[in-house]
Write a protein that holds these residues in place. Structure first.
Motif, PDB file in Angstrom:
ATOM      1  N   ASP A 188       0.772  -1.189  -0.118  1.00  9.76           N
ATOM      2  CA  ASP A 188      -0.029   0.118   0.014  1.00  9.76           C
ATOM      3  C   ASP A 188       0.869   1.309   0.168  1.00  9.76           C
ATOM      4  OD1 ASP A 188      -0.280   1.411   3.219  1.00  9.76           O
ATOM      5  OD2 ASP A 188       0.467  -0.532   2.975  1.00  9.76           O
ATOM      6  N   SER A 189       2.263   1.260   0.109  1.00 14.41           N
ATOM      7  CA  SER A 189       3.050   2.260   0.453  1.00 14.41           C
ATOM      8  C   SER A 189       4.152   2.266  -0.717  1.00 14.41           C
ATOM      9  CB  SER A 189       3.312   2.579   1.652  1.00 14.41           C
ATOM     10  OG  SER A 189       4.138   1.608   2.318  1.00 14.41           O
ATOM     11  N   SER A 190       4.842   3.511  -0.565  1.00 10.45           N
ATOM     12  CA  SER A 190       6.354   3.412  -1.095  1.00 10.45           C
ATOM     13  C   SER A 190       7.336   2.415  -0.730  1.00 10.45           C
ATOM     14  CB  SER A 190       6.955   4.812  -1.036  1.00 10.45           C
ATOM     15  OG  SER A 190       7.150   5.070   0.381  1.00 10.45           O
ATOM     16  N   GLY A 191       7.159   2.014   0.566  1.00 16.84           N
ATOM     17  CA  GLY A 191       8.178   1.094   1.172  1.00 16.84           C
ATOM     18  C   GLY A 191       7.720  -0.515   0.439  1.00 16.84           C
ATOM     19  N   ASP A 192       6.763  -0.538  -0.263  1.00 17.34           N
ATOM     20  CA  ASP A 192       6.411  -1.765  -0.932  1.00 17.34           C
ATOM     21  C   ASP A 192       6.537  -1.728  -2.406  1.00 17.34           C
ATOM     22  OD1 ASP A 192       5.095  -2.776   1.625  1.00 17.34           O
ATOM     23  OD2 ASP A 192       3.240  -1.446   1.081  1.00 17.34           O
ATOM     24  N   LYS A 193       6.889  -0.753  -2.804  1.00 19.53           N
ATOM     25  CA  LYS A 193       7.074  -0.673  -4.462  1.00 19.53           C
ATOM     26  C   LYS A 193       8.452  -1.715  -5.034  1.00 19.53           C
ATOM     27  CE  LYS A 193       4.875   3.897  -5.175  1.00 19.53           C
ATOM     28  NZ  LYS A 193       5.071   5.097  -5.638  1.00 19.53           N
ATOM     29  N   ASP A 194       9.205  -1.721  -4.158  1.00 20.51           N
ATOM     30  CA  ASP A 194      10.489  -2.687  -4.814  1.00 20.51           C
ATOM     31  C   ASP A 194       9.882  -4.021  -4.652  1.00 20.51           C
ATOM     32  OD1 ASP A 194      13.252  -1.015  -5.074  1.00 20.51           O
ATOM     33  OD2 ASP A 194      12.373  -0.391  -2.895  1.00 20.51           O
ATOM     34  N   LEU A 195       9.269  -4.435  -3.435  1.00 21.45           N
ATOM     35  CA  LEU A 195       8.745  -5.748  -3.556  1.00 21.45           C
ATOM     36  C   LEU A 195       7.601  -5.744  -4.746  1.00 21.45           C
ATOM     37  CD1 LEU A 195       8.448  -8.496  -2.296  1.00 21.45           C
ATOM     38  CD2 LEU A 195       6.517  -7.490  -0.648  1.00 21.45           C
ATOM     39  N   LEU A 196       6.501  -5.122  -4.865  1.00 22.57           N
ATOM     40  CA  LEU A 196       5.874  -5.064  -5.905  1.00 22.57           C
ATOM     41  C   LEU A 196       6.290  -5.092  -7.358  1.00 22.57           C
ATOM     42  CD1 LEU A 196       3.445  -2.380  -4.604  1.00 22.57           C
ATOM     43  CD2 LEU A 196       2.764  -4.594  -4.611  1.00 22.57           C
ATOM     44  N   ALA A 197       7.365  -4.458  -7.670  1.00 22.04           N
ATOM     45  CA  ALA A 197       8.116  -4.346  -8.769  1.00 22.04           C
ATOM     46  C   ALA A 197       8.807  -5.799  -9.072  1.00 22.04           C
ATOM     47  CB  ALA A 197       9.207  -3.401  -9.047  1.00 22.04           C
ATOM     48  N   PHE A 198       9.210  -6.538  -8.002  1.00 23.75           N
ATOM     49  CA  PHE A 198       9.874  -7.883  -8.092  1.00 23.75           C
ATOM     50  C   PHE A 198       8.752  -8.844  -8.346  1.00 23.75           C
ATOM     51  CE2 PHE A 198      12.024 -11.226  -5.652  1.00 23.75           C
ATOM     52  CZ  PHE A 198      13.089 -11.424  -6.288  1.00 23.75           C
ATOM     53  N   ALA A 199       7.500  -8.664  -8.107  1.00 22.46           N
ATOM     54  CA  ALA A 199       6.453  -9.646  -8.118  1.00 22.46           C
ATOM     55  C   ALA A 199       6.145 -10.107  -9.482  1.00 22.46           C
ATOM     56  CB  ALA A 199       5.280  -9.331  -7.380  1.00 22.46           C
ATOM     57  N   ASP A 200       5.569 -11.047  -9.930  1.00 28.88           N
ATOM     58  CA  ASP A 200       5.011 -11.346 -11.140  1.00 28.88           C
ATOM     59  C   ASP A 200       3.537 -10.953 -11.268  1.00 28.88           C
ATOM     60  OD1 ASP A 200       6.813 -13.404 -12.219  1.00 28.88           O
ATOM     61  OD2 ASP A 200       6.426 -14.284 -10.465  1.00 28.88           O
ATOM     62  N   TYR A 201       2.911 -10.957 -10.141  1.00 35.19           N
ATOM     63  CA  TYR A 201       1.629 -10.196  -9.958  1.00 35.19           C
ATOM     64  C   TYR A 201       1.454  -9.351  -8.716  1.00 35.19           C
ATOM     65  CZ  TYR A 201       0.523 -14.128 -12.941  1.00 35.19           C
ATOM     66  OH  TYR A 201       0.380 -15.089 -14.057  1.00 35.19           O
ATOM     67  N   PRO A 202       1.750  -7.912  -9.120  1.00 32.59           N
ATOM     68  CA  PRO A 202       1.607  -6.818  -8.084  1.00 32.59           C
ATOM     69  C   PRO A 202       0.093  -6.433  -7.992  1.00 32.59           C
ATOM     70  CG  PRO A 202       2.518  -5.941  -9.938  1.00 32.59           C
ATOM     71  CD  PRO A 202       2.312  -7.438 -10.288  1.00 32.59           C
ATOM     72  N   PHE A 203      -0.051  -6.206  -6.605  1.00 26.27           N
ATOM     73  CA  PHE A 203      -1.248  -5.308  -6.171  1.00 26.27           C
ATOM     74  C   PHE A 203      -1.089  -4.456  -5.251  1.00 26.27           C
ATOM     75  CE2 PHE A 203      -2.314  -9.738  -7.427  1.00 26.27           C
ATOM     76  CZ  PHE A 203      -3.431  -9.595  -8.438  1.00 26.27           C
ATOM     77  N   TYR A 204      -1.399  -3.323  -5.962  1.00 22.28           N
ATOM     78  CA  TYR A 204      -0.988  -1.928  -5.113  1.00 22.28           C
ATOM     79  C   TYR A 204      -2.438  -1.349  -4.556  1.00 22.28           C
ATOM     80  CZ  TYR A 204       0.767   2.734  -3.890  1.00 22.28           C
ATOM     81  OH  TYR A 204       1.048   3.954  -3.340  1.00 22.28           O
ATOM     82  N   ARG A 205      -2.810  -1.748  -3.188  1.00 27.39           N
ATOM     83  CA  ARG A 205      -3.924  -1.120  -2.865  1.00 27.39           C
ATOM     84  C   ARG A 205      -5.290  -1.901  -3.541  1.00 27.39           C
ATOM     85  NH1 ARG A 205      -2.621   5.554  -1.916  1.00 27.39           N
ATOM     86  NH2 ARG A 205      -1.216   4.986  -0.396  1.00 27.39           N
ATOM     87  N   ARG A 206      -5.095  -2.910  -3.836  1.00 25.41           N
ATOM     88  CA  ARG A 206      -6.223  -3.661  -4.543  1.00 25.41           C
ATOM     89  C   ARG A 206      -6.100  -5.064  -4.145  1.00 25.41           C
ATOM     90  NH1 ARG A 206      -5.423  -5.061  -9.805  1.00 25.41           N
ATOM     91  NH2 ARG A 206      -3.254  -4.381  -9.797  1.00 25.41           N
TER      92      ARG A 206
END
Length: 197
Positions: A178-196
């Protein structure tokens, strides 16, 4: 051979609807002491907001204000009390359902959080979910007021996840944040879900 699937969840404001650091501090130490701690750390907090102070160092100083010299046993009891009496009311039902959905599909959920593992782990254990979070340093059963690991945020989330699941090519990764602190992890994922969900 079919790849396994890992589902990495941020905790604060992803699985919960409030920041558990502040919720825990108020629960365990009371509003008055939290206000005193905020006053003590005010220069660091202002510096952090202005981009002049490292987030991890500021958080370490704040948590250390409350925990330094505290018995590990007493702190653990406070964490367990928080998990039992406060945490259930701030868990996001929709997010928990998604975690349980992954389990039903045979996936392996894991919580990757910048918050200390101490109050997340008792909650996660009831769902048999592993926790990767910031570790607090203790010595001879007493909290030192320091971190035993880097603040588990940003690139550190990816590094710690790889430490736990090293063979990246052998698994599919879902990530929820949900935050900027998660963006590296989300970018690393095959299926990223930001606040969803």
């Amino acid at each position: 051979m079919e790849k396994k699937t890992i589902a990495a969840f941020d905790f604060d404001l992803t699985l919960t609807d409030k920041d558990t650091l502040w919720e825990f501090l108020v629960f365990a130490f009371g509003k008055r002491k939290v206000l005193t701690g905020l006053a003590y750390c005010a220069p660091d907090l202002i510096g952090m907001k202005m981009g002049l102070r490292n987030n991890g160092q500021t958080k370490e100083k704040l948590i250390g204000y409350f925990t330094k010299g505290m018995s590990e046993r007493v702190f653990t009891t406070a964490c367990e009390d928080f998990t039992r009496n406060r945490l259930p009311s701030i868990i996001r039902r929709k997010a928990l359902n998604k975690l349980l959905w992954h389990q039903d599909k045979g996936h392996e959920p894991v919580i990757v959080s910048a918050s200390p593992e101490n109050w997340i782990r008792p909650w996660a254990s009831q769902y048999s979910v592993e926790v990767i979070g910031t570790k607090l340093l203790t010595s001879n059963g007493t909290h030192s007021g320091l971190f035993a690991s880097k603040n588990c945020s940003g690139k550190e989330k990816v590094r710690r996840l790889l430490e736990f699941f090293p063979e990246r090519e052998n698994y599919t990764l879902f990530a929820y944040g949900d935050s900027s602190g998660d963006k590296d992890l989300l970018a690393f994922a095959d299926y990223p879900f930001y606040r969803r969900f």
